[in-house]
Design a protein around this motif. Sequence first.
Motif, short mmCIF file in Angstrom:
data_model
loop_
_atom_site.label_atom_id
_atom_site.label_comp_id
_atom_site.label_asym_id
_atom_site.label_seq_id
_atom_site.Cartn_x
_atom_site.Cartn_y
_atom_site.Cartn_z
N ILE A 118 3.36 31.28 -32.90
CA ILE A 118 4.32 30.56 -33.71
C ILE A 118 5.63 31.34 -33.84
CG2 ILE A 118 4.78 29.67 -36.04
CD1 ILE A 118 1.85 28.95 -36.23
N GLY A 119 5.52 32.65 -34.11
CA GLY A 119 6.73 33.46 -34.25
C GLY A 119 7.55 33.46 -32.98
N GLY A 120 6.91 33.72 -31.83
CA GLY A 120 7.62 33.73 -30.56
C GLY A 120 8.22 32.39 -30.23
N ARG A 121 7.51 31.29 -30.60
CA ARG A 121 8.01 29.93 -30.33
C ARG A 121 9.25 29.63 -31.17
NH1 ARG A 121 5.31 24.78 -28.88
NH2 ARG A 121 6.58 23.06 -29.69
N GLU A 147 -7.75 24.78 -43.21
CA GLU A 147 -6.88 23.79 -42.57
C GLU A 147 -5.98 23.14 -43.62
OE1 GLU A 147 -8.61 20.89 -40.09
OE2 GLU A 147 -9.79 22.33 -38.90
N ARG A 148 -4.68 23.11 -43.28
CA ARG A 148 -3.71 22.49 -44.20
C ARG A 148 -2.55 21.97 -43.39
NH1 ARG A 148 -0.38 25.48 -49.13
NH2 ARG A 148 1.19 23.82 -49.43
N ALA A 149 -2.18 20.73 -43.65
CA ALA A 149 -1.02 20.14 -43.01
C ALA A 149 0.17 20.28 -43.95
CB ALA A 149 -1.27 18.67 -42.70
N GLY A 172 -8.73 35.90 -40.83
CA GLY A 172 -9.24 34.61 -41.29
C GLY A 172 -8.20 33.53 -41.41
N ILE A 173 -7.05 33.68 -40.82
CA ILE A 173 -5.97 32.71 -40.94
C ILE A 173 -6.31 31.46 -40.11
CG2 ILE A 173 -3.53 32.27 -40.48
CD1 ILE A 173 -4.09 34.19 -42.78
N VAL A 174 -6.01 30.28 -40.69
CA VAL A 174 -6.26 29.01 -39.99
C VAL A 174 -4.95 28.25 -39.81
CG1 VAL A 174 -7.48 26.81 -40.03
CG2 VAL A 174 -8.61 28.89 -40.88
N SER A 175 -4.29 27.90 -40.90
CA SER A 175 -3.05 27.11 -40.82
C SER A 175 -1.85 28.02 -41.05
CB SER A 175 -3.07 25.97 -41.85
OG SER A 175 -3.26 26.51 -43.15
N ILE A 176 -0.79 27.76 -40.27
CA ILE A 176 0.41 28.61 -40.34
C ILE A 176 1.64 27.72 -40.18
CG2 ILE A 176 1.61 30.62 -39.40
CD1 ILE A 176 -0.97 31.47 -38.05
N ALA A 177 2.72 28.06 -40.92
CA ALA A 177 4.02 27.41 -40.76
C ALA A 177 5.08 28.50 -40.68
CB ALA A 177 4.31 26.46 -41.91
N GLY A 178 6.12 28.30 -39.85
CA GLY A 178 7.18 29.29 -39.70
C GLY A 178 8.53 28.64 -39.63
N ALA A 179 9.56 29.28 -40.27
CA ALA A 179 10.94 28.79 -40.25
C ALA A 179 11.84 29.89 -39.73
CB ALA A 179 11.36 28.35 -41.66
N ALA A 182 4.85 24.14 -37.57
CA ALA A 182 3.69 24.26 -38.45
C ALA A 182 2.46 23.74 -37.71
CB ALA A 182 3.90 23.48 -39.74
N THR A 183 1.31 24.34 -38.00
CA THR A 183 0.04 23.89 -37.42
C THR A 183 -1.04 24.00 -38.47
OG1 THR A 183 -1.60 24.27 -35.68
CG2 THR A 183 -0.43 26.21 -36.50
N ALA A 184 -1.90 22.95 -38.50
CA ALA A 184 -3.01 22.96 -39.45
C ALA A 184 -4.16 23.83 -38.95
CB ALA A 184 -3.50 21.54 -39.71
N ASP A 185 -4.25 24.06 -37.63
CA ASP A 185 -5.33 24.87 -37.06
C ASP A 185 -4.73 25.68 -35.90
OD1 ASP A 185 -7.57 26.03 -35.99
OD2 ASP A 185 -8.78 24.19 -36.06
N TYR A 186 -4.44 26.94 -36.17
CA TYR A 186 -3.75 27.79 -35.18
C TYR A 186 -4.54 27.91 -33.90
CZ TYR A 186 -1.74 32.01 -33.08
OH TYR A 186 -1.18 32.90 -32.21
N LEU A 187 -5.84 28.14 -34.02
CA LEU A 187 -6.65 28.41 -32.83
C LEU A 187 -6.84 27.16 -31.98
CD1 LEU A 187 -9.34 30.77 -34.40
CD2 LEU A 187 -7.30 31.40 -33.09
#
Length: 647
Positions: free
Chosen positions: A146-149, A208-210, A182-189, A158-163
């Motif tokens: 996500i960071g590189g993207r 999982e979180r949208a 243990g990270i599942v959902s991630i969002a980046g700005a 943002a993704t509800a399920d990173y893997l």
Amino acid sequence: MADGDPAPRTAERLAARLLHLLATEAPPAAFDLLAAEVEACPPGPARDEMFLALGSAGRVRDLLAHRRRREKAALALVESARDLAAMRDVDQVLDAMVRRARQLLGTDATYLALRDPERGDVYMRITLGTLTKAIESIRQPVGTGIGGRVVATGVPFATADYLADARLSRDPHVTDAVIEDGIVSIAGAPLRLGDEVIGVLFVANRYERAFDDAEMDLLCSLADHASIVIGNAELFERAERTAAELRAVNEELAERQRALERASAAHEQMMPLALRRADLGELVESVASMLGGTVAAVGVDGGLLVTSGDGDLPSPLPAPPHDAHAAQPGGTPTCWTVPVRAGDETFGHLVLVTDEVPSDADVRTFERAAQTAALMLLIEQQVGAAEHQVRGELIDDLLAAREPDWAALTRRARSSGALDLRVAHTVVVAAATGVTRARLLRAANEYVGVRGGLGTEHDGRVVMVLPRQDPDAVARSVASELERLAGGVVTAGVAGPADSAAEIRARHREAQRCLRLLVALGRHGQGACPTDLGMLGVILDGTTQQQVRALLGRTVDPVRRYDDTHHALLLDTLDAWFAAGQNPRAAARTLQVHPNTVYQRLDRIDLVLGHRRWREGEGAVTMQLGLQLHRLTAEIPLEELVPATGT
């Protein structure tokens, strides 16, 4: 009321409870209980209206919750803006924003990552809510994760399920760190400075979180604020760096101005000293006052000439520096030296002792002081040279091969003050090895400068005429004194006293002959009168050339002629035999021959001379004198060794 409708009082009670739940912002579970009670009521219009009221209440509740979130986000942005206006420590402001993002979005963890301008990848700057060290040490290539993207595209993600998200290109090391934490959902700005993306603000959950649009808008706003913090920090850093550079330049310019003022003041103080021919002590005192230390002038022989100041000088005094132009530390950080030179001429060096290391300006002043000292000494030397030239011409005329006009010479001596012919004088003729004749002449002038008299060069030798001096006392010390002043090995012939100009002329020839005898006898580095040459000096003082030739004819000449004719070594054997105390075996060891060879050669000498008297008593003394005269005449022509008059 129709059959099956709830009682009016029951409907009013349920409506009142609904309003109370809305007013008290009750949790969803309370509304669910009320809905269950309405569900239990008999079917009918009243029940349907209650369901409609519950639906409207849900929409109102959602609207209020959304409004509360917007107000909370707005308040957070206001607080962020307040932080920006306060401009506290950059790390503190960024920490507060990361913490605020976590609180506002209700996430398990928050990160702030920056792009490394040298390596080009993305690294974690701040982490909050992490469970492992792996996340904190992540370095992610641009374009992956996500960071590189976000860094590559400049678009929030943002993704509800990173893997499981197929849109991502994942780095194995980063994936392992995400799984470990243990990270599942991630969002980046994105964090932007102008058109450049410099980093990413993340929020993450371990489920999982949208993330909806409002949450992403809030995250982007916080990221924009973080960008402003970083950008302002760079601007302030650049401004401070520029201000520091300007302060340094201003300080340097001010220091140069002060240095110019000090140099000008030093020039104004030192140059008049040289122009009015002040002595070296005045200059040293002036320099010590200007530099605030102790200053000493050291001669070429390492001896202390003059000093000024309250400090202690190091012992021994430091040697002169090798560098001809720059002062150098010598011995300790507070002891500096600089040479006193004029062209190739060296007069010694100056020593400066201060409590602190001198500034560049003080070093330049110290060097200028050395140049002024050299100028003063050079002027003094030139004036002295002119005076000595006048006096030297008088001595040259007195000692010339042609006898001078005595009346005219006496008048010149009286008018110039060079010679006081009313007192007795001692004459010294000196030569040196390991030093130039010019240096020896300067040493001689320095020697006579404190004793009176004249020093000059005549016939390739340095000559001194000293008034009121005891010849024997001069002979004992003059060679060592001149050696100390000149630096070479000095040999000196001394004669006197001389009570008139004619006597000075005669004593000069006597001193010159004495010098040549010292050199011929190998007595370098000594001073002597004729009487100091032992028996040889006494004999030469009262003999004639005919007597010397007769002595050589009875002793050495027959043996020398035999050696020349027969290629023998009888003279060498004689020298070795007498040097060994007339011991044939010791002489054989010196000559590196068998003792019988020595006995045979001695017998041959008996035959050449026609007698054995040369071996004992007066004959042995006469033979040794003949050998010495033979060595002297090999170095000095007999006509110079013994004048034709016998004097």
